[in-house]
Design an enzyme around this catalytic site. Sequence first.
Site, short mmCIF file in Angstrom:
data_model
loop_
_atom_site.label_atom_id
_atom_site.label_comp_id
_atom_site.label_asym_id
_atom_site.label_seq_id
_atom_site.Cartn_x
_atom_site.Cartn_y
_atom_site.Cartn_z
N HIS A 223 0.97 -1.42 -0.01
CA HIS A 223 -0.04 0.07 0.02
C HIS A 223 0.65 1.15 -0.14
O HIS A 223 0.21 2.41 0.12
CB HIS A 223 -1.06 0.24 1.38
C1 UD1 Z 1 -1.93 6.17 5.31
C2 UD1 Z 1 -0.68 6.73 5.82
C3 UD1 Z 1 0.51 5.42 5.70
C4 UD1 Z 1 -0.10 4.21 6.59
C5 UD1 Z 1 -1.54 4.01 5.65
C6 UD1 Z 1 -2.01 2.75 6.80
C7 UD1 Z 1 -0.15 9.11 5.29
C8 UD1 Z 1 0.49 10.10 4.76
N1 UD1 Z 1 -0.04 7.66 4.98
O1 UD1 Z 1 -1.83 5.66 3.89
O2 UD1 Z 1 1.58 6.07 6.28
O3 UD1 Z 1 0.80 3.29 6.39
O4 UD1 Z 1 -2.27 4.84 6.14
O5 UD1 Z 1 -2.85 1.99 6.12
O6 UD1 Z 1 -0.74 9.37 6.45
N2 UD1 Z 1 -9.09 5.26 0.81
C9 UD1 Z 1 -10.07 4.49 0.66
N3 UD1 Z 1 -11.04 4.46 1.90
C10 UD1 Z 1 -10.13 4.81 3.16
C11 UD1 Z 1 -9.04 5.45 3.23
C12 UD1 Z 1 -8.49 5.59 2.02
O7 UD1 Z 1 -10.63 4.33 -0.22
O8 UD1 Z 1 -11.11 4.57 4.17
C13 UD1 Z 1 -8.37 5.55 -0.47
C14 UD1 Z 1 -8.45 6.90 -1.10
O9 UD1 Z 1 -8.53 6.69 -2.42
C15 UD1 Z 1 -7.18 7.55 -0.64
C16 UD1 Z 1 -6.11 6.53 -0.71
O10 UD1 Z 1 -6.74 5.26 -0.20
O11 UD1 Z 1 -6.97 8.72 -1.43
C17 UD1 Z 1 -4.95 6.96 0.42
O12 UD1 Z 1 -5.42 6.95 1.70
P1 UD1 Z 1 -4.48 7.79 2.61
O13 UD1 Z 1 -5.21 7.89 3.97
O14 UD1 Z 1 -4.27 9.19 1.99
O15 UD1 Z 1 -3.09 7.09 2.60
P2 UD1 Z 1 -2.90 5.60 2.82
O16 UD1 Z 1 -2.11 5.05 1.61
O17 UD1 Z 1 -4.19 4.94 3.52
N1 UDP Z 2 -3.79 -5.10 9.02
C1 UDP Z 2 -5.25 -5.33 8.95
N2 UDP Z 2 -5.80 -5.90 7.92
C2 UDP Z 2 -5.34 -5.69 6.68
C3 UDP Z 2 -3.87 -5.27 6.75
C4 UDP Z 2 -3.42 -4.79 7.80
O1 UDP Z 2 -5.77 -5.59 9.99
O2 UDP Z 2 -5.86 -6.32 5.56
C5 UDP Z 2 -3.28 -4.46 10.39
C6 UDP Z 2 -1.96 -5.20 10.24
O3 UDP Z 2 -2.00 -6.59 11.04
C7 UDP Z 2 -1.14 -4.22 11.21
C8 UDP Z 2 -1.95 -2.82 10.60
O4 UDP Z 2 -2.83 -3.07 10.00
O5 UDP Z 2 -1.77 -4.37 12.52
C9 UDP Z 2 -0.59 -2.43 9.72
O6 UDP Z 2 -1.33 -1.29 9.07
P1 UDP Z 2 -0.85 -0.75 7.49
O7 UDP Z 2 -0.14 -1.85 6.70
O8 UDP Z 2 -2.15 -0.39 6.97
O9 UDP Z 2 0.10 0.35 7.85
P2 UDP Z 2 1.40 0.47 8.34
O10 UDP Z 2 1.96 -0.30 9.43
O11 UDP Z 2 2.50 0.31 7.04
O12 UDP Z 2 1.68 2.07 8.56
#
Ligand code: UD1
Ligand code: UDP
Length: 381
Positions: A223
């Site tokens: 992601h």
């Molecule tokens: C964010 C964090 C990242 C973290 C991740 C955990 C930042 C800059 N990034 O990344 O560090 O590892 O969360 O998962 O804060 N979207 C949906 N539904 C949702 C949320 C997001 O469809 O509920 C989609 C949208 O298209 C959005 C994209 O995901 O634009 C990215 O979401 P965003 O929260 O900006 O960043 P993450 O990639 O989730």
């Molecule tokens: N996780 C989850 N379901 C998923 C993917 C991740 O519950 O489908 C959990 C995972 O076990 C961990 C946390 O989400 O506890 C990690 O989140 P993510 O990978 O989104 O973010 P990061 O740790 O890279 O910031």
Amino acid sequence: MWSCPLCARPCTRCAAEVGTVATILGARPQFVKAAVVSRALRTADLREVLIHTGQHYDDALSQVFFDELGLPAPDHHLGIGSGPHGAQTGRMLEQIEAVLQAAPPDVVLVYGDTNSTLAGALAAVKLHLPVAHVEAGLRSFNRRMPEEVNRVLTDHASDLLFAPTDTAVENLRREGLPEARLHQVGDVMLDAAQHFGARAEAHSTVLERHGLTPGTYVLTTVHRAENTEDPNRLRALFAGLGALAQEHPVVCPLHPRTRHALTREGLLEAAEAALTVLPPVGYLDMVRLERGARLIATDSGGVQKEAFFHGVPCLTLRDETEWTELVGAGWNRLCPPSDAHRLPEVAAAHLHAPRHPIAPYGDGTAADQIAQILTKVSREP
Ligand code: UD1
Ligand code: UDP
């Protein structure tokens, strides 16, 4: 409704004597981390106000964690949603400031490295409220990652730096952060893995639902912005995972960001044909998937550590990692997208490589230690 831990009723008389912690969260990994800390805060008789920015809003990325992990419902839900970094962080900053200003807490608690983390820390520091940062001191040394900028700025705005490892403490020292602010408490994700591991084994039916046999499949998550927004990296990664799937079933709970990116590049259909693509799963299903995997291949920070907690070797699909101790001990190996065409061969080598026992993440009491320190700080004048 808030129940006062001193008199067990909603009251204003005792409120002044109970420390209040305002917790800012908004993204999936923060719900996991906050679940164990929130529980420890309640045990320590601190009052917690939960402020959910709404950065993650799909049920599968947010509500499921509140339902499964016993996190109280947020006191404030800001409903910010997705957007470009500046707009998203700016909207959070404005709204968090208003909530903190209306009822200033004793401490503002932020987690990790997301835009919600930075907005919470900035809003608090500008109101002269003490900031506590859980997972302080992590560094990738890659300033092009949004997370690296968020965590460096948050650490430098924080009064209490809860570092998970020796390496994190060293990083903070190297940046000149005062010794008095540093608290090496261990990693709250280890607490969560220990606390919820048995529950996942007992309650999750994810393996049965998808016909998966423990010890036979690879679990993958992708992601990171650097892997999803660059079409070449995305294509290389999913081609490599497809090649790996010729040898082992590959299970892929898909973050919506990655689903959008695969759709945009016309790669989703091929991914779904080669891999077992699932919607994002809840934490208990994820833990069971992790515990049953032969190998984990991920660009997630949290999942790299969870692989180690559950004794599963991990390939990190990035150019670098913050969790370097796992690479040193043989549990983790970097496989950047430029090497993804070699994934089957890298996976085979990693499965047979030696792994050394290490314990860099504490003893599973990080959340309790954090609650004790916050109790002390919230009672200081
Ligand atoms: C964010 C964090 C990242 C973290 C991740 C955990 C930042 C800059 N990034 O990344 O560090 O590892 O969360 O998962 O804060 N979207 C949906 N539904 C949702 C949320 C997001 O469809 O509920 C989609 C949208 O298209 C959005 C994209 O995901 O634009 C990215 O979401 P965003 O929260 O900006 O960043 P993450 O990639 O989730
Ligand atoms: N996780 C989850 N379901 C998923 C993917 C991740 O519950 O489908 C959990 C995972 O076990 C961990 C946390 O989400 O506890 C990690 O989140 P993510 O990978 O989104 O973010 P990061 O740790 O890279 O910031």
